[in-house]
Scaffold this active site. Structure first.
Site, PDB file in Angstrom:
ATOM      1  N   GLU A   1      -7.606   9.702   6.001  1.00 55.37           N
ATOM      2  CA  GLU A   1      -8.479   8.637   6.507  1.00 55.37           C
ATOM      3  C   GLU A   1      -8.347   8.460   8.018  1.00 55.37           C
ATOM      4  OE1 GLU A   1      -7.755   5.112   4.186  1.00 55.37           O
ATOM      5  OE2 GLU A   1      -8.896   5.881   2.487  1.00 55.37           O
TER       6      GLU A   1
ATOM      7  N   GLU B   1     -10.368   9.438  -3.579  1.00 57.97           N
ATOM      8  CA  GLU B   1      -9.556   8.279  -3.961  1.00 57.97           C
ATOM      9  C   GLU B   1     -10.452   7.147  -4.437  1.00 57.97           C
ATOM     10  OE1 GLU B   1      -6.767   6.803  -1.056  1.00 57.97           O
ATOM     11  OE2 GLU B   1      -6.442   8.799  -0.241  1.00 57.97           O
TER      12      GLU B   1
HETATM   13  C1  GLA Z   1      -6.615   4.466   1.044  1.00 56.93           C
HETATM   14  C2  GLA Z   1      -5.511   5.341   1.560  1.00 56.93           C
HETATM   15  C3  GLA Z   1      -4.338   5.365   0.627  1.00 56.93           C
HETATM   16  C4  GLA Z   1      -3.985   3.986   0.182  1.00 56.93           C
HETATM   17  C5  GLA Z   1      -5.141   3.368  -0.478  1.00 56.93           C
HETATM   18  C6  GLA Z   1      -4.808   1.973  -0.923  1.00 56.93           C
HETATM   19  O1  GLA Z   1      -7.424   5.149   0.184  1.00 56.93           O
HETATM   20  O2  GLA Z   1      -5.934   6.664   1.774  1.00 56.93           O
HETATM   21  O3  GLA Z   1      -3.268   5.950   1.302  1.00 56.93           O
HETATM   22  O4  GLA Z   1      -3.602   3.221   1.278  1.00 56.93           O
HETATM   23  O5  GLA Z   1      -6.225   3.284   0.453  1.00 56.93           O
HETATM   24  O6  GLA Z   1      -5.516   1.580  -2.011  1.00 56.93           O
END
Ligand code: GLA
Length: 681
Positions: free
Chosen positions: A151, A318
């Site tokens: 991210e 995710e």
């Molecule tokens: C994002 C991040 C993860 C984690 C999630 C929390 O997707 O990539 O590392 O912090 O949020 O839900």
């Protein structure tokens, strides 16, 4: 290139952080993954401190054992480079690689994402750890792809950033004179007489320069992309067969131009955490990801070009087994994990992945849920995870054909950024929210939409919606003219076409670049206070009555839905407008609706056009100068509600009932929360 290496079907799994657990748990993890049908896990996302406990001293032993164990269990690995979380020793050794906030504060380690992509030390360390990983695992059978960083999102205002920003600006503008002109530095004595005077938009006394802020966001995206590219080059050199990606996150704050980046990744990956309206938000995010992946300029990794809905693969990297709403985390209702995963897959995702495999017992995100909750496998959530794992392999055939879209919505990250500038006529203007509304309206009426940039080839779409596209360059405006003159139906909503690529207002009347296409001139904006609602009525007398424009494609399988066509304004139906209104002059267009009602009395709006229609070439361009209700928007487009989510892919239909009532649609009976994926026959 196979995507991911060795995968024929859908991916299923999540972030796996074995470093948080004693080794005896790892074996149980693999057993449970097998039970759940997991076939891919993202490993090592935040493992830098474990992999390189001291500068240049690597410890791969634990990761060797993890990868061996997963391989033995038949589970593939999405191997991450850990650069999103440099270890404490790194930040202490290289203070200049720690993030500086706009007010000049240099951040300290203790969380994650404390880095500066402009710092030479960080860039070098990132490439070093990526190379070390690739050298170690280049011949290991477990990795199926690379996940670079995580991210991308930390913006830095240090001196390295300022220097790099100046270099970027020189390349973009050429001369200082051009920059001063583009940024309108004649305002407030901001004229720059030397490049060295330019900084990143740090905290300043009052409003910053919007063109500077916009260029900075463009620059940060490019600089982060360079950081990605450096790692990609090393990984590609050592592991030429492994696809490489990174995960995009959605949000107005995100400094990444996902569409530009999509050209650089082998597959587009997104993380998605819906909050207020999970089904509609999921459909929006998925269609956005497909749009990023499907730019024809990117070429296609595994599918022949077949119109706008094909391109690179994309994957939901995710999601969560709970819903994060801000103030609280909500448990998902029974079946909701499955339905939302299915919605992503119906819309093109190559699988369903989660954050994370096992819920953490400590650390900052100890309450972020996992596929294996704190309660362990004897739990409702894990049972649903197993059910979903059993379902996915049955969907392979249904996912072979491209997603079919009946309309396009234009979404542009730069227009979104420009509309976040301070000092606009309303603080609530938001291109993404306007796009969400347009998307939600189509979604609730069974029309799948592609979310595409204003430069896209639109010719295949019968209907294109343009939601508050504040900023547009001349070439893109020409693209819209081409689309309509070729026979398309374009529906443009308020505050579009207003600014050029330097966020400067186009003079002579709004909507600037789109005036001739829309056949109107807007003299003045009238933002509305929250309590004010305007009435929109068909013009009379002598006003032209409703005339249907090009119809939206019909859904043969849902004969109950009729589609009179975009541009119908039923005279007996008054609509309402909120939030925004405009003083519109007709310059070739006709009024479909005019402003009436008590709130317009004594204002220049009274009786003036609110919705207009303009024939242009072989097509039609509509303008909506206020915010309609969702129902009003749907009526304007001539849509009838669809009771369930419907997505078509070739011979297959995905139908998902997110509601609490049984629904009959397209010959299917769907119980509350039920779904069907079936051949259309
Ligand atoms: C994002 C991040 C993860 C984690 C999630 C929390 O997707 O990539 O590392 O912090 O949020 O839900």
């Amino acid at each position: 290139m196979d995507w991911p290496r060795g995968f024929g079907g859908l991916c299923y799994g999540g972030d796996y952080n074995p470093e948080q657990w004693p080794e005896e748990v790892w074996k149980e993890d693999v057993e449970l993954m097998r039970r759940a049908g997991v076939n891919l896990v993202s490993v090592g996302v935040f493992s830098w401190a474990r992999l390189e406990p001291a500068p240049g001293a690597y410890d791969f032993g634990w990761l060797d054992r993890v990868l061996d164990l997963l391989h033995t269990g038949g589970i593939r690995v999405n191997l991450a480079t850990p650069t999103a979380s440099p270890p404490p020793w790194f930040g202490l050794a290289h203070p200049d690689a720690r993030t500086v906030t706009p007010d000049g504060t240099r951040l300290t380690h203790g969380s994650r994402d404390t880095y500066c992509v402009h710092s030479p030390a960080y860039r070098a360390a990132s490439v070093r750890i990526a190379r070390a990983l690739a050298e170690r695992y280049r011949d290991h059978p477990a990795p199926a792809m690379w996940h670079v960083h995580n991210e991308y999102g930390t913006t830095c205002h240090c001196d390295h950033a300022a220097t790099a920003f100046r270099t970027w600006l020189q390349a973009r503008h050429g001369t200082l004179e051009a920059l001063n002109d583009a940024w309108t530095t004649s305002f407030w004595s901001q004229h720059y007489s030397a490049w060295e005077q330019i900084t990143t938009p740090r905290t300043t006394q009052y409003l910053p320069n919007p063109a500077q802020v916009l260029d900075f966001r463009r620059f940060v995206s490019d600089a982060m992309l360079d950081h990605f590219r450096e790692q990609k080059a090393v990984l590609r050199e050592l592991t030429p067969d492994l696809p490489i990606t990174t995960n995009f996150v959605l949000g107005d704050w995100v400094p990444v131009n996902q569409r530009h980046w999509a050209a650089e990744v082998d597959l587009v990956a997104i993380d998605h955490y819906p909050s207020a309206d999970p089904p509609a938000e999921t459909a929006f995010a998925a269609d956005l990801a497909r749009g990023w992946a499907s730019d024809p300029a990117h070429g296609s990794a595994d599918a022949p070009a077949q119109g706008p809905a094909t391109g690179k693969p994309w994957l939901l990297m995710e999601q969560a087994v709970v819903t994060y709403t801000g103030p609280r985390m909500l448990a998902k209702r029974p079946g909701e994990i499955t339905r939302l995963s299915l919605s992503h897959i119906a819309r093109g995702s190559r699988g369903a992945m989660f954050f994370q495999w096992r819920a953490s017992r400590g650390g900052a995100e100890l309450w972020h849920a996992g596929m294996v909750p704190h309660a362990g496998p004897d739990s409702r959530v894990f049972r649903e995870i197993c059910d979903l794992g059993a379902l996915l392999p049955t969907l392979k055939d249904a996912c072979a054909a491209p997603v079919e879209a009946g309309a396009a919505i234009l979404w542009d990250v730069e227009a979104n950024w420009a509309l976040q500038a301070p000092g606009l006529p309303s603080t609530e203007l938001n291109h993404t929210e306007a796009a969400r509304q347009a998307h939600r309206v189509l979604y609730r009426h069974g029309v799948t939409a592609d979310l595409v940039p204003p430069s896209a080839d639109l010719s295949a779409y019968p209907l294109v919606l343009v939601p508050s596209l504040y900023l547009i360059c001349d070439a893109d405006a020409e693209n819209l003219r081409r689309y309509v003159s070729g026979g398309g139906t374009l529906v443009v909503s308020y505050l579009s076409g207003v600014a050029d690529e330097h966020a400067r207002v186009r003079l002579g009347g709004y909507p600037g670049a789109l005036r001739d296409l829309l056949g109107i001139r807007v003299e003045e904006f009238h933002p509305l206070p929250p309590e004010v609602t305007l009435t929109l009525s068909a013009p009379s007398p002598n006003g032209s009555g409703p005339r249907p424009a090009a119809p939206v494609p019909t859904e043969a399988e849902t004969p109950t839905r009729s589609r009179p066509g975009a541009g119908t304004f039923a005279s007996e139906q008054a609509e309402t407008g909120t939030f925004w209104s405009e003083h519109v002059h007709l310059e070739g267009a006709e009024a479909l609706a005019v402003y009436t009602g008590p709130h317009t009395l004594g204002t220049p709006l009274s009786g003036r056009p609110a919705i207009t229609r303009h024939p242009y070439g072989s097509g039609t361009a509509l303008y909506v100068s206020t915010r309609l209700t969702d129902d009003g928007y749907a009526r304007l487009l001539g849509l009838e509600p669809a009771p369930v989510e419907l997505v078509r892919r070739g011979d297959w239909l995905f139908a998902i009932n997110h509601g609490d009532e049984e629904q009959q649609v397209a010959g299917l009976r769907l119980p509350p929360g039920g779904f069907a994926v079936r051949a259309r026959g």
